[in-house]
Design a protein around this motif. Structure first.
Motif, PDB file in Angstrom:
ATOM      1  N   VAL B 228      68.075   6.562 -33.401  1.00  0.00           N
ATOM      2  CA  VAL B 228      68.104   5.313 -34.189  1.00  0.00           C
ATOM      3  C   VAL B 228      68.517   5.635 -35.627  1.00  0.00           C
ATOM      4  N   GLY B 229      67.954   6.695 -36.189  1.00  0.00           N
ATOM      5  CA  GLY B 229      68.295   7.105 -37.557  1.00  0.00           C
ATOM      6  C   GLY B 229      69.764   7.442 -37.686  1.00  0.00           C
ATOM      7  N   MET B 230      70.259   8.222 -36.711  1.00  0.00           N
ATOM      8  CA  MET B 230      71.670   8.618 -36.759  1.00  0.00           C
ATOM      9  C   MET B 230      72.584   7.399 -36.690  1.00  0.00           C
ATOM     10  N   LEU B 231      72.282   6.512 -35.737  1.00  0.00           N
ATOM     11  CA  LEU B 231      73.142   5.330 -35.576  1.00  0.00           C
ATOM     12  C   LEU B 231      73.090   4.444 -36.826  1.00  0.00           C
ATOM     13  N   THR B 232      71.903   4.345 -37.421  1.00  0.00           N
ATOM     14  CA  THR B 232      71.793   3.541 -38.638  1.00  0.00           C
ATOM     15  C   THR B 232      72.708   4.104 -39.720  1.00  0.00           C
ATOM     16  N   ILE B 233      72.696   5.431 -39.861  1.00  0.00           N
ATOM     17  CA  ILE B 233      73.574   6.061 -40.849  1.00  0.00           C
ATOM     18  C   ILE B 233      75.034   5.749 -40.538  1.00  0.00           C
ATOM     19  N   GLY B 234      75.384   5.860 -39.244  1.00  0.00           N
ATOM     20  CA  GLY B 234      76.768   5.596 -38.840  1.00  0.00           C
ATOM     21  C   GLY B 234      77.179   4.166 -39.118  1.00  0.00           C
ATOM     22  N   VAL B 235      76.350   3.229 -38.682  1.00  0.00           N
ATOM     23  CA  VAL B 235      76.704   1.809 -38.837  1.00  0.00           C
ATOM     24  C   VAL B 235      76.794   1.444 -40.320  1.00  0.00           C
ATOM     25  N   LEU B 236      75.836   1.924 -41.088  1.00  0.00           N
ATOM     26  CA  LEU B 236      75.838   1.598 -42.510  1.00  0.00           C
ATOM     27  C   LEU B 236      77.060   2.174 -43.209  1.00  0.00           C
ATOM     28  N   GLY B 237      77.434   3.395 -42.827  1.00  0.00           N
ATOM     29  CA  GLY B 237      78.636   4.008 -43.397  1.00  0.00           C
ATOM     30  C   GLY B 237      79.858   3.159 -43.110  1.00  0.00           C
ATOM     31  N   LYS B 238      79.947   2.699 -41.875  1.00  0.00           N
ATOM     32  CA  LYS B 238      81.083   1.853 -41.477  1.00  0.00           C
ATOM     33  C   LYS B 238      81.084   0.541 -42.275  1.00  0.00           C
ATOM     34  N   VAL B 239      79.877  -0.051 -42.425  1.00  0.00           N
ATOM     35  CA  VAL B 239      79.795  -1.316 -43.166  1.00  0.00           C
ATOM     36  C   VAL B 239      80.232  -1.121 -44.616  1.00  0.00           C
ATOM     37  N   MET B 240      79.778  -0.032 -45.223  1.00  0.00           N
ATOM     38  CA  MET B 240      80.143   0.207 -46.629  1.00  0.00           C
ATOM     39  C   MET B 240      81.648   0.422 -46.773  1.00  0.00           C
ATOM     40  N   ASP B 241      82.220   1.155 -45.814  1.00  0.00           N
ATOM     41  CA  ASP B 241      83.660   1.385 -45.864  1.00  0.00           C
ATOM     42  C   ASP B 241      84.415   0.069 -45.724  1.00  0.00           C
ATOM     43  N   SER B 242      83.930  -0.780 -44.804  1.00  0.00           N
ATOM     44  CA  SER B 242      84.597  -2.070 -44.616  1.00  0.00           C
ATOM     45  C   SER B 242      84.517  -2.912 -45.884  1.00  0.00           C
ATOM     46  N   LEU B 243      83.353  -2.858 -46.534  1.00  0.00           N
ATOM     47  CA  LEU B 243      83.208  -3.617 -47.780  1.00  0.00           C
ATOM     48  C   LEU B 243      84.216  -3.137 -48.821  1.00  0.00           C
ATOM     49  N   LEU B 244      84.342  -1.815 -48.923  1.00  0.00           N
ATOM     50  CA  LEU B 244      85.303  -1.277 -49.902  1.00  0.00           C
ATOM     51  C   LEU B 244      86.729  -1.682 -49.559  1.00  0.00           C
ATOM     52  N   LYS B 245      87.011  -1.730 -48.244  1.00  0.00           N
ATOM     53  CA  LYS B 245      88.341  -2.165 -47.804  1.00  0.00           C
ATOM     54  C   LYS B 245      88.615  -3.592 -48.259  1.00  0.00           C
ATOM     55  N   VAL B 246      87.595  -4.435 -48.144  1.00  0.00           N
ATOM     56  CA  VAL B 246      87.745  -5.830 -48.566  1.00  0.00           C
ATOM     57  C   VAL B 246      88.050  -5.887 -50.067  1.00  0.00           C
ATOM     58  N   VAL B 247      87.293  -5.086 -50.826  1.00  0.00           N
ATOM     59  CA  VAL B 247      87.539  -5.046 -52.275  1.00  0.00           C
ATOM     60  C   VAL B 247      88.969  -4.561 -52.555  1.00  0.00           C
ATOM     61  N   GLU B 248      89.380  -3.522 -51.833  1.00  0.00           N
ATOM     62  CA  GLU B 248      90.721  -2.973 -52.030  1.00  0.00           C
ATOM     63  C   GLU B 248      91.789  -4.039 -51.783  1.00  0.00           C
ATOM     64  N   LYS B 249      91.632  -4.755 -50.696  1.00  0.00           N
ATOM     65  CA  LYS B 249      92.597  -5.816 -50.364  1.00  0.00           C
ATOM     66  C   LYS B 249      92.646  -6.879 -51.460  1.00  0.00           C
ATOM     67  N   ALA B 250      91.459  -7.195 -51.998  1.00  0.00           N
ATOM     68  CA  ALA B 250      91.403  -8.237 -53.027  1.00  0.00           C
ATOM     69  C   ALA B 250      92.058  -7.753 -54.317  1.00  0.00           C
ATOM     70  N   VAL B 251      91.912  -6.454 -54.592  1.00  0.00           N
ATOM     71  CA  VAL B 251      92.469  -5.930 -55.848  1.00  0.00           C
ATOM     72  C   VAL B 251      93.969  -5.694 -55.720  1.00  0.00           C
ATOM     73  N   ILE B 252      94.388  -5.048 -54.633  1.00  0.00           N
ATOM     74  CA  ILE B 252      95.808  -4.725 -54.460  1.00  0.00           C
ATOM     75  C   ILE B 252      96.473  -5.874 -53.718  1.00  0.00           C
ATOM     76  N   ARG B 253      96.722  -6.937 -54.439  1.00  0.00           N
ATOM     77  CA  ARG B 253      97.286  -8.136 -53.799  1.00  0.00           C
ATOM     78  C   ARG B 253      98.794  -8.079 -53.689  1.00  0.00           C
TER      79      ARG B 253
END
Ligand SMILES: Nc1ncnc2c1ncn2[C@@H]1O[C@H](COP(=O)(O)OP(=O)(O)OP(=O)(O)O)[C@@H](O)[C@H]1O
Ligand SMILES: [Mg+2]
Lengths: 248, 255
Positions: B228-253
């Protein structure tokens, strides 16, 4: 300063040191221009037209000989000389409006806005102020580049094959546009081109360069009445005459 | 009719999760047939059960929050320092030559190898962990930023030069936007290495955090909690990366 010597190019030679040995691109080029004149540098691809223009712009200083503008030697680029490059070189992250405004420094906000709008209107890009370069056609991007070079109200504007990449129709329209702008603003203009008709249509004076190393082959003063008719006998005669310089 | 379009979307959505579903299926079947040693590899159902239990007790949430705050602290320092120094090193050739060798040598040292030194320097407090996480992200970000800045299009630099653009404006409107894609690559890769470092950092002896939760559960043989701990780390990492991707898309228009 004599009247007919606003821009003076004196004995300019340029050699690039390549791995295969020195490559002489320009060989003892000298000419002068009056203020407000439009000169075309005409020559085949690779004969050193861009190299010569870069020397006049102050972007390249590795040449022998001197370039003086308004009595001052050219040692570096200055904002009194607007440059339109062979490729439009707009900043992709700035809109048309922001690209044009980028050229203005130390101008207050209100004046900046007015100037930018004036030159966007001048090149017929009204309505595209907020457009990013990727959404412009080749001709529109080139016009934005011209607006950017003019917005500083430079004394001189240097254009490197500004319409080289355009289709025939757009090209003709743009040549007429450039001519109008140039006559209206009186800006001293150098246009690099390898298009004989373009040179005859635009120029007060055509400087014909030989193939590499570029030397001045001949200088043709064009005194056709304005507006110039591309189909007139006199126009065709000058064209044929210049054509003969390239193809015996 | 938009049905075919919708169908296509649905299908590609299914494709996206297909492999995961298949693995879960095989995993469950193996457990049902008794061919799984559930002591070292618990069944998906058991993991889910443990997950719910850990969420209910607040244990997961608390540890997660602690780790997240540590990561964010280390990351923010790594990102701001990485960007600022990266821009300076990228802009000034002498600074680049001066720092290059040092960076090249320190970069390959994995953050874990710093642990003994970090304990000596910082003790076993919070700073040491944040420092390790910082190390995890800093060099990646720095190097990407330097690369981006140094690759600034020479042709556009000429444009800027021909207009006698003041230096700060040149940096703000040309150099930085031009390297924005590289900066974001650095920020994303950096974030994921910071996140990876949190477990390592929490090994520095910690009594909180997801890393601690995993290590502690291992001692008691609670493989379900470990996973459970490992998967939480994995999922959270993916979520954070996706969030940064969203920011990147918004900035590099502009692309
Ligand atoms: N920075 C440079 N280093 C080495 N060689 C160069 C450099 N710039 C130009 N050259 C060489 O000088 C010659 C003339 O180049 P230049 O760009 O001036 O030609 P051009 O007349 O503008 O041609 P085109 O019409 O194709 O644009 C070419 O052979 C080119 O390879
Ligand atoms: Mg050229």
């Amino acid at each position: 300063m004599e009247k007919n010597e606003f821009i003076k190019v004196e004995h300019v030679s340029r050699t690039f040191e390549e791995k295969e040995g020195p490559l002489k691109v320009l060989d003892d080029v000298s000419f002068s221009m009056e203020k407000g004149e439009l000169t075309c540098l005409l020559g085949a691809s690779g004969c050193g037209k861009s190299t010569l223009l870069r020397a006049i712009a102050g972007l390249d200083t590795g040449h022998e000989g001197t370039v003086t503008i308004g009595g001052k030697p050219v040692l570096k680029p200055e904002k009194t000389r607007g440059i339109v490059f062979q490729e439009h070189r707009l900043f992709p992250w700035l809109t048309v409006e922001q690209n044009v405004a980028f050229a203005l420094n130390g101008v207050d906000k209100k004046e900046k806005k007015q100037l930018v709008q004036k030159y966007i209107d001048l090149v017929d890009l009204t309505g595209f102020e907020k457009t990013y370069p990727r959404n412009l056609s080749g001709g529109m991007a080139q016009r934005a580049g011209i607006a950017r070079a003019l917005v500083n109200q430079p004394e001189t504007i240097l254009l490197d094959e500004p319409f080289g990449a355009l289709d025939a129709f757009t090209k003709i329209a743009m040549q007429e546009e450039l001519k109008k702008i140039q006559k209206r603003s009186g800006v001293t203009t150098i246009v690099v081109t390898h298009d004989i008709e373009e040179a005859v249509f635009l120029a007060d004076k055509i400087i014909i360069l030989s193939a590499r190393p570029g030397r001045i082959k001949r200088i043709v003063e064009v005194t056709l009445p304005e507006p110039r008719d591309r189909n007139s006998d006199e126009f065709t005669r000058i064209k044929r005459d210049i054509y003969g310089e390239f193809f015996e | 009719m938009h049905l075919p379009d919708k169908l296509k979307k649905l299908l590609s959505g299914l494709e996206y999760i297909l492999l995961l579903v298949v693995i879960l299926l095989i995993w469950t079947i193996m457990e049902k047939r008794g061919s799984l040693n559930t002591v070292i590899m618990p069944a998906p159902s058991k993991i889910l059960e443990t997950f719910v239990k850990l969420v209910r007790s607040g244990q997961l949430w608390n540890n997660l929050l602690v780790s997240l705050v540590r990561v964010l602290k280390g990351y923010l320092i790594a990102a701001s320092l990485g960007i600022v120094l990266g821009i300076l090193i990228g802009l000034f050739r002498h600074l680049n030559r001066l720092t290059d060798l040092l960076i090249q040598i320190i970069k390959p040292i994995p953050p874990i190898a710093w642990i003994p030194l970090v304990i000596l320097w910082f003790g076993i407090g919070e700073e040491g962990k944040v420092f390790l996480i910082f190390l995890g992200g800093f060099f990646t970000i720095l190097i990407n930023v330097v690369d981006g800045i140094r690759q600034t299009d020479r042709k556009l630099i000429e444009v800027s030069r021909s207009m006698e653009t003041p230096f700060l404006k040149h940096v703000a409107l040309l150099v930085i936007p031009h390297s924005a894609p590289n900066i974001f690559t650095g920020l994303r890769v950096g974030l994921s290495s910071c996140w990876m470092c949190v477990v390592a950092a929490e090994l520095v002896s910690s009594t909180t955090g997801l890393g601690y939760m995993i290590m502690n559960a291992r001692q008691f043989g609670q493989t379900d909690v470990v996973i459970v701990g490992m998967l939480t780390i994995g999922v959270l990492g993916k979520v954070m990366d996706s969030l940064l991707k969203v920011v990147e898309k918004a900035v590099i228009r502009w692309v």
